[in-house]
Design an enzyme around this catalytic site. Sequence first.
Site, PDB file in Angstrom:
ATOM      1  N   SER A 141       0.835  -1.342   0.102  1.00 36.16           N
ATOM      2  CA  SER A 141       0.002   0.378  -0.172  1.00 36.16           C
ATOM      3  C   SER A 141       0.991   1.347   0.038  1.00 36.16           C
ATOM      4  O   SER A 141       1.690   0.920   0.987  1.00 36.16           O
ATOM      5  CB  SER A 141      -0.963   0.302   0.856  1.00 36.16           C
ATOM      6  OG  SER A 141      -1.747   1.547   1.067  1.00 36.16           O
ATOM      7  N   TYR A 154      -1.580  -0.566  10.512  1.00 36.60           N
ATOM      8  CA  TYR A 154      -2.216  -1.112   8.505  1.00 36.60           C
ATOM      9  C   TYR A 154      -0.541  -0.995   8.143  1.00 36.60           C
ATOM     10  O   TYR A 154       0.334  -1.090   6.862  1.00 36.60           O
ATOM     11  CB  TYR A 154      -3.334  -0.139   8.475  1.00 36.60           C
ATOM     12  CG  TYR A 154      -3.133  -0.376   6.845  1.00 36.60           C
ATOM     13  CD1 TYR A 154      -3.950  -1.384   6.690  1.00 36.60           C
ATOM     14  CD2 TYR A 154      -3.164   0.570   6.569  1.00 36.60           C
ATOM     15  CE1 TYR A 154      -4.364  -2.070   5.118  1.00 36.60           C
ATOM     16  CE2 TYR A 154      -3.260  -0.043   4.994  1.00 36.60           C
ATOM     17  CZ  TYR A 154      -3.519  -1.016   4.229  1.00 36.60           C
ATOM     18  OH  TYR A 154      -3.791  -1.176   2.838  1.00 36.60           O
TER      19      TYR A 154
END
Length: 255
Positions: A141, A154
């Site tokens: 990401s 995350y």
Amino acid sequence: MDFNDKVVIVTGGGQGIGRCIVQTFADKGAKVVIADIDDEAGIENEEYIKSKGGDSLFVHTDVSLEKDVGNLVDKTIKTYGKIDILINNAGVGARGTIYTRPMEEWDRVINVNLRGTYMCSKYVAPHMRDNGGGVIINIASTRAFMSEPHTEPYSASKGGIIALTHSLAISLGYDKIRVNSISPGWIEVSEWKKSREAKKPQLTEEDHLQHPAGRVGKPEDVANACLFLCSEEASFITGANLIVDGGMTVKMIYV
Ligand code: ADP
């Protein structure tokens, strides 16, 4: 790009980006194994592929559980005899803030996103090696490079995935297994997922214009990057991270 008779495992292939990756490889002739914790989404996607004449198998899998990952690989080998491509896409976001978040939440996110990516690669790699090679794609990401407040587990998991990717590429290179990651930026929620959600996210013109490409990303943008990195045309690319974000990460913000 021809993926006829290639066997592809997509973790988190039931919905979102993973669902689109499954359908994109199936359209190119691949046999696609959908590994997901969400049975309803996984079975629905399997049936959709079959209804279009494709070959697909859903295997209920929690990528953070070793017995599930072992079962996924066993079932794939029993059904199709080999594994050519693994797309480590299953992922979860973190709830809460650093002030409120119990440590179990850190463990949950790291276990699914990072440990799950390593464990699936570990179980699949020997089969790829014995079959003469393969390709692994890890979905990271842009949150590995830039953050909003309170995304620590995350962001850390995705940064870890990028480091894991080049480490695996070095370990597995001489066994002809290429390993790359893709870092998607802001990807619009798919129509299918929207149809399942009570609260439907709406994008504004401003959201699109934040991107030098002039629009927010689509699941297809990530799926097409997977196709390229898994193809023969990318045979010299390993250990790389491909950013798919419409230029958002490199855009200078004037304040
Ligand atoms: P995105 O929009 O980034 O694709 P989604 O939440 O739509 O994110 O998709 C993530 C997928 O990963 C979902 O299909 C979800 O069910 C799946 N998933 C989440 N946790 C696990 C897990 N532990 N094991 C396998 N699949 C998982």
